[in-house]
Motif scaffolding. Structure first.
Motif, PDB file in Angstrom:
ATOM      1  N   GLU A  90      -2.743 -16.680  -8.593  1.00  0.00           N
ATOM      2  CA  GLU A  90      -2.323 -15.285  -8.478  1.00  0.00           C
ATOM      3  C   GLU A  90      -0.841 -15.247  -8.828  1.00  0.00           C
ATOM      4  N   VAL A  92       2.578 -13.189  -8.739  1.00  0.00           N
ATOM      5  CA  VAL A  92       3.244 -12.061  -8.091  1.00  0.00           C
ATOM      6  C   VAL A  92       4.591 -11.861  -8.754  1.00  0.00           C
ATOM      7  N   ARG A  94       8.125  -9.700  -8.300  1.00  0.00           N
ATOM      8  CA  ARG A  94       8.853  -8.935  -7.271  1.00  0.00           C
ATOM      9  C   ARG A  94      10.150  -8.382  -7.845  1.00  0.00           C
ATOM     10  N   GLY A  99       7.219  -7.859   2.180  1.00  0.00           N
ATOM     11  CA  GLY A  99       6.073  -8.718   2.479  1.00  0.00           C
ATOM     12  C   GLY A  99       6.446 -10.154   2.760  1.00  0.00           C
ATOM     13  N   SER A 100       5.685 -11.058   2.124  1.00  0.00           N
ATOM     14  CA  SER A 100       5.823 -12.482   2.454  1.00  0.00           C
ATOM     15  C   SER A 100       7.177 -13.052   2.027  1.00  0.00           C
ATOM     16  N   TYR A 121       0.667 -18.277  -6.681  1.00  0.00           N
ATOM     17  CA  TYR A 121      -0.118 -18.653  -5.492  1.00  0.00           C
ATOM     18  C   TYR A 121      -1.444 -19.243  -5.978  1.00  0.00           C
ATOM     19  N   ASP A 129      -4.388 -18.951   0.143  1.00  0.00           N
ATOM     20  CA  ASP A 129      -3.627 -18.733  -1.104  1.00  0.00           C
ATOM     21  C   ASP A 129      -2.177 -19.220  -1.004  1.00  0.00           C
ATOM     22  N   ASP A 175       6.668  -4.626  -5.914  1.00  0.00           N
ATOM     23  CA  ASP A 175       6.076  -5.892  -6.363  1.00  0.00           C
ATOM     24  C   ASP A 175       4.616  -5.658  -6.732  1.00  0.00           C
ATOM     25  N   LYS A 177       0.694  -7.976  -7.883  1.00  0.00           N
ATOM     26  CA  LYS A 177      -0.010  -9.245  -8.135  1.00  0.00           C
ATOM     27  C   LYS A 177      -0.947  -9.062  -9.323  1.00  0.00           C
ATOM     28  N   ASP A 200      -3.895  -1.346  -4.260  1.00  0.00           N
ATOM     29  CA  ASP A 200      -4.294  -2.506  -3.443  1.00  0.00           C
ATOM     30  C   ASP A 200      -3.469  -3.737  -3.809  1.00  0.00           C
ATOM     31  N   SER A 201      -3.010  -3.803  -5.060  1.00  0.00           N
ATOM     32  CA  SER A 201      -2.366  -5.033  -5.537  1.00  0.00           C
ATOM     33  C   SER A 201      -0.887  -4.831  -5.875  1.00  0.00           C
ATOM     34  N   CYS A 202      -0.375  -3.627  -5.579  1.00  0.00           N
ATOM     35  CA  CYS A 202       1.047  -3.342  -5.841  1.00  0.00           C
ATOM     36  C   CYS A 202       1.702  -2.832  -4.559  1.00  0.00           C
ATOM     37  N   ARG A 203       3.017  -2.962  -4.463  1.00  0.00           N
ATOM     38  CA  ARG A 203       3.752  -2.175  -3.461  1.00  0.00           C
ATOM     39  C   ARG A 203       4.454  -1.051  -4.214  1.00  0.00           C
ATOM     40  N   ARG A 219      -2.402  -2.462   5.969  1.00  0.00           N
ATOM     41  CA  ARG A 219      -1.953  -3.699   6.630  1.00  0.00           C
ATOM     42  C   ARG A 219      -1.154  -3.379   7.891  1.00  0.00           C
TER      43      ARG A 219
END
Ligand code: C5P
Length: 243
Positions: A90, A92, A94, A99-100, A121, A129, A175, A177, A200-203, A219
Motif C-alpha cells: 500500500e 501512502v 502525505r 493519522g499514523s 506498507y 500492514d 493524505d 493510499k 475511504d482511502s483519503c483524508r 474511525r
C-alpha cells in the motif's frame, strides 16, 4: 449477480469474474471497517458514493494518461475493471501530518509537511500492514527496483492531480493510499493504479473550516460519514442518480 463467480471478498469490496477474459467486476459494499477490522459497521449508501467518486477520479486519471485498471462503471455499486496482479504494497502519500504519522513521530495533526512524503506498507492483515522501506520491497521481491521507480512516479503524479482537483473545490488533500497492479499484455508489462480512490482511502479536510470529510469521521466516532461523502461528491459535481 449471485451467479457470477466470486474471486475475492475484501472488507469494503467484492471482486467477481468479469464478462470477458482479463476483466473483473468490482462491487462496492456498504461495510465500513477500521483498525484492521476491529471496528465494523454497515453504513447505508457508502458503497454507492465510493463507486461514483472513484469512477470520477479514475476517469480523470485515465484521461491524463495515468494508467488505471478502471474500464467503466456498470451500475450503482459496480464497475468493470481490468484484472491485474496486485503488488502487495500500500502506497501512502502525505502532504499534511495526520493519522499514523502523528502517532509514530509525535507530530501535531495538521502540521504542513516540508514536502510530500511517500510511505510503503506491506499488505498483510495478520501483521496489521506494517510500514516497510524500499529495501524491504526490493529485497523480498514484492516489486523490482524499476517497478518501484514507476510506482513512486505514479504516486507523485496522482498526488499533484488530486491535490489540485480537491483544492479547486475547497478541500485539502491531507493524505491518501493507493494500490498498484501489474497489467500484462502479451510480452508487455506495466504498472497500473488499482483498487479505489475515495473518502475511504483519503483524508480530506474542508479548506476553510478544517472539517473532516473522510473515513476519520467513522474511525473517530464523529458521525455524519455519509453526509460528508455526499458533500465531497456534490462539490466534485457528481450527480448521484439511481441508475
Ligand atoms: O492511518 P494512516 O495515517 O497511515 O493512513 C494514511 C492514509 O491512508 C489515510 O488517508 C487512510 O485513509 C489511508 N489508508 C487506507 N487503508 C489502509 C491504511 C491507510 O486507505 N489500510
Amino acid at each position: 449477480m449471485n451467479r457470477r463467480r466470486r474471486i475475492y471478498e475484501g472488507k469494503a469490496k467484492i471482486l467477481y469474474e468479469g464478462p470477458e477474459p482479463g476483466t473483473l467486476i468490482q462491487h462496492f459494499k456498504d461495510d465500513a471497517t477500521a483498525f484492521n477490522n476491529e471496528k465494523h459497521e454497515v453504513v447505508d449508501g457508502k458503497g454507492v458514493l465510493n463507486n461514483r467518486i472513484s469512477e470520477y477520479i479514475f476517469n480523470n486519471l485515465n484521461n491524463m494518461g495515468i494508467p488505471t485498471h478502471f474500464i467503466r462503471r456498470l451500475n450503482m455499486r459496480e464497475q468493470l475493471i481490468r484484472q491485474v496482479e496486485i503488488i502487495p504494497i500500500e502506497v501512502v502519500v502525505r502532504n499534511v501530518a495526520a493519522g499514523s504519522l502523528c502517532k509514530r513521530l509525535g507530530l501535531e495533526e495538521g502540521t504542513q509537511l516540508p514536502r510530500s512524503i511517500i510511505e510503503f506498507y506491506y499488505k498483510n492483515d495478520e501483521l496489521g500492514d506494517p510500514l516497510v522501506s524500499e529495501e524491504h520491497i526490493t529485497a523480498f521481491g514484492w516489486a523490482a527496483p524499476p517497478e518501484l521507480d514507476d510506482i513512486m512516479a505514479l504516486a507523485i503524479r496522482i498526488n499533484d492531480f488530486l491535490s489540485g482537483l480537491f483544492m479547486s473545490v475547497g478541500i485539502r488533500l491531507v493524505d491518501f493510499k493507493i494500490e498498484l497492479g501489474r497489467q500484462i499484455e502479451g510480452d508487455m508489462m506495466r504498472i497500473v493504479l488499482a483498487d479505489e480512490i475515495s473518502p475511504d482511502s483519503c483524508r480530506l479536510w474542508d479548506t476553510t473550516t478544517n472539517d473532516k470529510m473522510d473515513k476519520d469521521r467513522f474511525r473517530q466516532n464523529m458521525g455524519g460519514m455519509v453526509e460528508a461523502y455526499q458533500e465531497v461528491a456534490r462539490r466534485l459535481g457528481i450527480l448521484i442518480d439511481n441508475d
